[in-house]
Design a protein around this motif. Structure first.
Motif, PDB file in Angstrom:
ATOM      1  N   ALA A 123      23.020  33.050  34.518  1.00 20.43           N
ATOM      2  CA  ALA A 123      23.772  34.238  34.433  1.00 20.43           C
ATOM      3  C   ALA A 123      23.746  34.987  35.652  1.00 20.43           C
ATOM      4  O   ALA A 123      25.028  35.551  36.004  1.00 20.43           O
ATOM      5  N   LEU A 124      22.854  34.099  36.934  1.00 22.69           N
ATOM      6  CA  LEU A 124      23.334  34.662  38.080  1.00 22.69           C
ATOM      7  C   LEU A 124      25.125  34.192  38.962  1.00 22.69           C
ATOM      8  O   LEU A 124      26.341  34.931  39.340  1.00 22.69           O
ATOM      9  N   LYS A 125      25.315  32.989  38.149  1.00 21.64           N
ATOM     10  CA  LYS A 125      26.992  32.767  38.305  1.00 21.64           C
ATOM     11  C   LYS A 125      27.806  33.505  38.102  1.00 21.64           C
ATOM     12  O   LYS A 125      28.561  33.465  38.393  1.00 21.64           O
ATOM     13  N   ASN A 126      27.385  33.688  36.393  1.00 23.52           N
ATOM     14  CA  ASN A 126      28.604  34.175  36.051  1.00 23.52           C
ATOM     15  C   ASN A 126      28.665  35.844  36.404  1.00 23.52           C
ATOM     16  O   ASN A 126      29.322  36.291  35.067  1.00 23.52           O
ATOM     17  N   ALA A 127      27.135  36.517  37.157  1.00 25.90           N
ATOM     18  CA  ALA A 127      27.654  37.943  36.645  1.00 25.90           C
ATOM     19  C   ALA A 127      28.941  38.286  37.149  1.00 25.90           C
ATOM     20  O   ALA A 127      28.753  37.620  38.339  1.00 25.90           O
ATOM     21  N   GLY A 128      29.454  39.793  36.785  1.00 29.32           N
ATOM     22  CA  GLY A 128      30.495  40.798  37.766  1.00 29.32           C
ATOM     23  C   GLY A 128      31.269  40.203  36.909  1.00 29.32           C
ATOM     24  O   GLY A 128      32.068  40.229  36.278  1.00 29.32           O
ATOM     25  N   VAL A 129      32.897  39.885  38.575  1.00 25.97           N
ATOM     26  CA  VAL A 129      34.435  40.448  37.512  1.00 25.97           C
ATOM     27  C   VAL A 129      34.939  38.765  36.543  1.00 25.97           C
ATOM     28  O   VAL A 129      33.915  37.831  36.666  1.00 25.97           O
ATOM     29  N   THR A 130      35.525  38.579  36.286  1.00 27.50           N
ATOM     30  CA  THR A 130      35.721  37.867  35.154  1.00 27.50           C
ATOM     31  C   THR A 130      36.487  37.237  35.516  1.00 27.50           C
ATOM     32  O   THR A 130      37.739  37.362  36.483  1.00 27.50           O
ATOM     33  N   LYS A 131      36.876  36.111  34.996  1.00 25.11           N
ATOM     34  CA  LYS A 131      37.891  35.093  36.062  1.00 25.11           C
ATOM     35  C   LYS A 131      39.281  35.808  35.502  1.00 25.11           C
ATOM     36  O   LYS A 131      40.122  34.988  36.221  1.00 25.11           O
ATOM     37  N   SER A 132      39.983  36.486  34.769  1.00 28.16           N
ATOM     38  CA  SER A 132      41.221  36.502  34.286  1.00 28.16           C
ATOM     39  C   SER A 132      41.015  38.016  35.671  1.00 28.16           C
ATOM     40  O   SER A 132      42.480  37.824  35.967  1.00 28.16           O
ATOM     41  N   THR A 133      40.211  38.973  35.350  1.00 26.55           N
ATOM     42  CA  THR A 133      40.423  39.439  36.494  1.00 26.55           C
ATOM     43  C   THR A 133      40.262  38.979  37.631  1.00 26.55           C
ATOM     44  O   THR A 133      41.479  39.015  38.948  1.00 26.55           O
ATOM     45  N   ARG A 134      40.001  38.141  38.202  1.00 28.79           N
ATOM     46  CA  ARG A 134      40.085  37.170  39.526  1.00 28.79           C
ATOM     47  C   ARG A 134      41.218  36.743  39.420  1.00 28.79           C
ATOM     48  O   ARG A 134      42.201  36.667  40.725  1.00 28.79           O
ATOM     49  N   GLN A 135      41.356  35.654  38.652  1.00 27.76           N
ATOM     50  CA  GLN A 135      43.628  35.697  39.021  1.00 27.76           C
ATOM     51  C   GLN A 135      44.356  36.986  38.844  1.00 27.76           C
ATOM     52  O   GLN A 135      45.464  36.194  39.649  1.00 27.76           O
ATOM     53  N   THR A 136      44.538  38.085  38.466  1.00 24.06           N
ATOM     54  CA  THR A 136      45.089  39.349  39.042  1.00 24.06           C
ATOM     55  C   THR A 136      45.085  39.639  40.205  1.00 24.06           C
ATOM     56  O   THR A 136      45.805  39.300  40.276  1.00 24.06           O
ATOM     57  N   LEU A 137      43.817  39.750  40.415  1.00 27.29           N
ATOM     58  CA  LEU A 137      43.225  40.091  41.689  1.00 27.29           C
ATOM     59  C   LEU A 137      44.165  38.957  43.029  1.00 27.29           C
ATOM     60  O   LEU A 137      44.993  39.175  43.837  1.00 27.29           O
ATOM     61  N   ASN A 138      44.210  37.993  42.952  1.00 28.76           N
ATOM     62  CA  ASN A 138      44.246  36.606  43.491  1.00 28.76           C
ATOM     63  C   ASN A 138      45.646  36.568  43.293  1.00 28.76           C
ATOM     64  O   ASN A 138      46.231  36.376  44.488  1.00 28.76           O
ATOM     65  N   ASN A 139      46.532  36.821  42.622  1.00 33.37           N
ATOM     66  CA  ASN A 139      47.995  37.067  42.354  1.00 33.37           C
ATOM     67  C   ASN A 139      48.608  38.348  42.806  1.00 33.37           C
ATOM     68  O   ASN A 139      50.170  38.012  43.650  1.00 33.37           O
ATOM     69  N   ALA A 140      48.292  39.299  42.867  1.00 32.06           N
ATOM     70  CA  ALA A 140      48.224  40.316  43.598  1.00 32.06           C
ATOM     71  C   ALA A 140      48.707  40.154  44.941  1.00 32.06           C
ATOM     72  O   ALA A 140      49.292  39.944  45.691  1.00 32.06           O
ATOM     73  N   VAL A 141      47.263  39.669  45.692  1.00 29.38           N
ATOM     74  CA  VAL A 141      47.775  38.971  46.954  1.00 29.38           C
ATOM     75  C   VAL A 141      48.628  38.227  47.345  1.00 29.38           C
ATOM     76  O   VAL A 141      49.423  38.355  48.333  1.00 29.38           O
ATOM     77  N   ILE A 142      48.847  37.015  46.293  1.00 31.53           N
ATOM     78  CA  ILE A 142      49.998  36.095  46.819  1.00 31.53           C
ATOM     79  C   ILE A 142      51.225  37.000  46.837  1.00 31.53           C
ATOM     80  O   ILE A 142      51.897  36.188  47.510  1.00 31.53           O
ATOM     81  N   GLN A 143      51.469  37.512  45.591  1.00 35.66           N
ATOM     82  CA  GLN A 143      53.013  38.372  45.361  1.00 35.66           C
ATOM     83  C   GLN A 143      52.785  38.664  46.695  1.00 35.66           C
ATOM     84  O   GLN A 143      54.048  38.878  46.549  1.00 35.66           O
ATOM     85  N   ALA A 144      52.466  39.797  46.941  1.00 30.17           N
ATOM     86  CA  ALA A 144      52.532  40.241  48.934  1.00 30.17           C
ATOM     87  C   ALA A 144      52.814  39.780  49.677  1.00 30.17           C
ATOM     88  O   ALA A 144      53.243  39.162  50.570  1.00 30.17           O
ATOM     89  N   GLN A 145      51.760  37.901  49.773  1.00 29.20           N
ATOM     90  CA  GLN A 145      52.263  37.367  50.814  1.00 29.20           C
ATOM     91  C   GLN A 145      53.136  36.878  50.461  1.00 29.20           C
ATOM     92  O   GLN A 145      54.377  36.453  52.016  1.00 29.20           O
ATOM     93  N   ASN A 146      54.135  36.743  49.219  1.00 28.88           N
ATOM     94  CA  ASN A 146      55.196  35.771  49.084  1.00 28.88           C
ATOM     95  C   ASN A 146      56.907  37.382  49.937  1.00 28.88           C
ATOM     96  O   ASN A 146      57.888  36.883  50.640  1.00 28.88           O
ATOM     97  N   ALA A 147      56.443  38.192  49.566  1.00 28.07           N
ATOM     98  CA  ALA A 147      57.087  39.346  50.018  1.00 28.07           C
ATOM     99  C   ALA A 147      57.373  39.504  51.692  1.00 28.07           C
ATOM    100  O   ALA A 147      58.843  39.605  51.828  1.00 28.07           O
TER     101      ALA A 147
END
Length: 555
Positions: free
Chosen positions: A263-287
């Motif tokens: 439960a501690l390990k899975n608590a908070g952000v879901t995997k998809s949300t975590r992926q979206t946030l990571n993708n936004a950072v990657i897109q900004a870095q590509n720009a």
């Protein structure tokens, strides 16, 4: 008037004289022939002549009792003669008392020749060593402490690991030790009795640790002791159920901990949300990379400053977007997991508690040693002397008497004699058939207060019959403490005198020692040796000395 009185007296006297012959006259027996007739006595004086009749009357008395008067005269003569002889005749004792004392002579004794030995003699009591009564601790015996089996017989030996008795189906083990069994030993116990138990088990070849506490190894050692003897060790029956419960509690606590950690390990952000946030950072870095590439090409193509300035602005804007995307990701990934961590910590504590309870339950279920199931005895093996119980009887008082398995002989000696003895010295005493038997001094115990010492002997091996005959008897023990090698000359101590240089001398008499005036003496210097029974070994050093020579011991 006077004449009449005189006549009256004469008349009375005459009558008395006439009666005397009837009482004093001797008896006469007529013989076969009669002699000539006796002459008639003279005629009595006339009554008128005074005194005549009285004289003749007393004469008849003396003449008629001649034998009586002769006896009286002889007795008086003997009495006078005895008195006279008593004044001149003396008894031997009176003669010796009245005699003058003889001239003093020498008091001598002859020189002896033979073997000389010095022995200490004492009385000793024969019995088995260290006799004692056996009492069992009844605190944990069954309510009906009945002897159910394994009753020893008189003469049996109890050794380490043997069974003394079986009470209510439970064994009573014999183990070596000084301390009596006074409490039940369980897991966690410590003390000298626990150490004694460890030593006893190790003496039997059972491997246990040297820890000072009753631990798992000691419990398993007890299990081995009981199983080797064919018995089940004592355990707490209710503790077994506690072990099962404690083990289930451990398993449940382990599952709860695993769930809390997930439960501690899975608590908070879901995997998809975590992926979206990571993708936004990657897109900004590509720009940022694209903007920097355009700026580089413009510089290479020689673009105007205005175009270069615009491209630099695009690069800066792209870098700003990267910062914004990273900040958004950081903020989006932030979750409060304190409750999950608390759940994990709680689950870990529950598991630790469950494991402790399991350990406690397991320890409670391990073998223990009841106080009533062990009998500690010193100097094993022991011999059974008396058995006070039988199969089927109840325990009431001492169950038996035991003693050392070996016969010992104990006596006492004066301190002066004890100082002549040493441990290992040989002694002898007589068996019931009169045969001498060897014994060795095993122990000498002196009394601090002085006076006497206790001597303990170990006899040479005896047969069973001899041991039974000797047990409890009192025998005479002889301990040689010195002896000469063969025959030697010896004299009493009183015959020794000291010379001017401290040398020992004896005075030998030549001639009749009673005739001191004509007897002569010679001083012989001697060397002294073994002393025994008032005599001392002597060897002549200056002069000669032979057996039978008379030596002076006094004057």
């Amino acid at each position: 008037m006077g004449r009449r009185a005189d006549r009256r007296r004469d008349q009375d006297s005459t009558e008395a004289d006439s009666l005397l012959p009837e009482f004093f006259a001797p008896e006469t027996t007529p013989g076969p022939t009669a002699g000539p007739p006796a002459p008639e006595p003279p005629a009595e004086a006339p009554a008128g002549e005074p005194g005549t009749s009285r004289v003749s009357g007393w004469g008849r008395v003396f003449r008629g009792n001649r034998a009586l008067w002769v006896t009286v005269i002889v007795a008086v003569a003997c009495l006078i003669a005895g008195i006279g002889m008593g004044r001149f005749v003396l008894s031997p004792a009176d003669a010796a008392a009245n005699a003058a004392a003889p001239d003093p002579g020498y008091i001598t004794v002859p020189v002896e020749y033979g073997e000389l030995s010095n022995d200490v003699t004492l009385r000793g009591q024969v019995g088995y060593a260290d006799s004692t009564e056996v009492k069992l601790t009844a605190s944990e015996l069954a309510d009906a402490a009945v002897i159910t089996g394994h009753v020893p017989e008189v003469g049996d030996e109890l050794d380490a690991g043997s069974i003394a008795l079986e009470i209510a189906g439970r064994p009573v083990f014999v183990l070596p030790g000084q301390l009596p069994s006074y409490r039940t030993l369980r897991m966690g116990a410590s003390g000298p009795d626990v150490t004694q138990l460890r030593k006893a088990l190790r003496a039997l070849g059972i491997d246990v640790s040297k820890s000072g506490k009753f631990d798992k190894e000691l419990a398993e050692g007890l299990r081995t002791l009981y199983s080797d003897a064919g018995y089940t060790p004592a355990v707490d029956a209710t503790a077994k159920a506690g072990v099962t419960t404690a083990r289930q509690a451990v398993r449940d606590a382990e599952k709860a901990l695993a769930s809390a950690r997930t439960a501690l390990k899975n608590a908070g952000v879901t995997k998809s949300t975590r992926q979206t946030l990571n993708n936004a950072v990657i897109q900004a870095q590509n720009a940022v990379k694209v903007a920097k590439a355009k700026l580089a090409e413009a510089k290479k193509a020689g673009a105007l400053d205005s175009e270069l300035l615009e491209l630099k602005g695009q690069v800066k804007a792209a870098e700003g977007q990267v910062k914004v995307a990273k900040a958004a990701r950081t903020e989006g990934l932030k979750v409060d997991t304190s409750s999950y961590k608390a759940a994990v910590t709680s689950a870990e504590q529950q598991l630790a508690d469950a494991k402790k309870q399991l350990t406690t339950a397991q320890n409670a279920a391990r073998p223990y040693l009841p106080a009533a199931e062990v009998l500690y005895l010193t100097q094993l093996p022991r011999r059974v002397d008396v058995v006070n119980v039988q199969r089927g009887s109840l325990i009431d008082g001492p169950v038996m008497s035991v003693s050392g398995a070996t016969i010992e002989l104990t006596g006492s000696a004066a301190d002066a004699d004890a100082k002549l003895l040493e441990i290992g010295g040989e002694a002898s005493f007589e068996l019931p058939d009169g045969t001498p038997h060897r014994a060795v001094i095993a122990k000498i115990e002196t009394d601090p207060a002085g006076g006497r010492a206790t001597i303990t002997f170990t006899p040479d091996p005896l047969t069973t019959e001899q041991a039974q005959q000797l047990q409890g008897s009192n025998v005479r023990v002889q301990i040689p403490v010195g002896a000469t090698e063969g025959k030697v000359l010896s004299v009493p101590f009183a015959a020794l005198t000291a010379g001017p240089g401290g040398e020992s001398r004896v005075e030998v008499v030549v001639g009749d020692p009673r005739d001191k005036e004509h007897a002569t003496t010679t001083l012989v210097v001697v060397k002294t040796g073994l002393a025994a029974d008032g005599y001392v070994e002597v060897t002549p050093v200056e002069g000669t000395l032979n057996e039978g020579d008379l030596v002076v011991v006094g004057t």
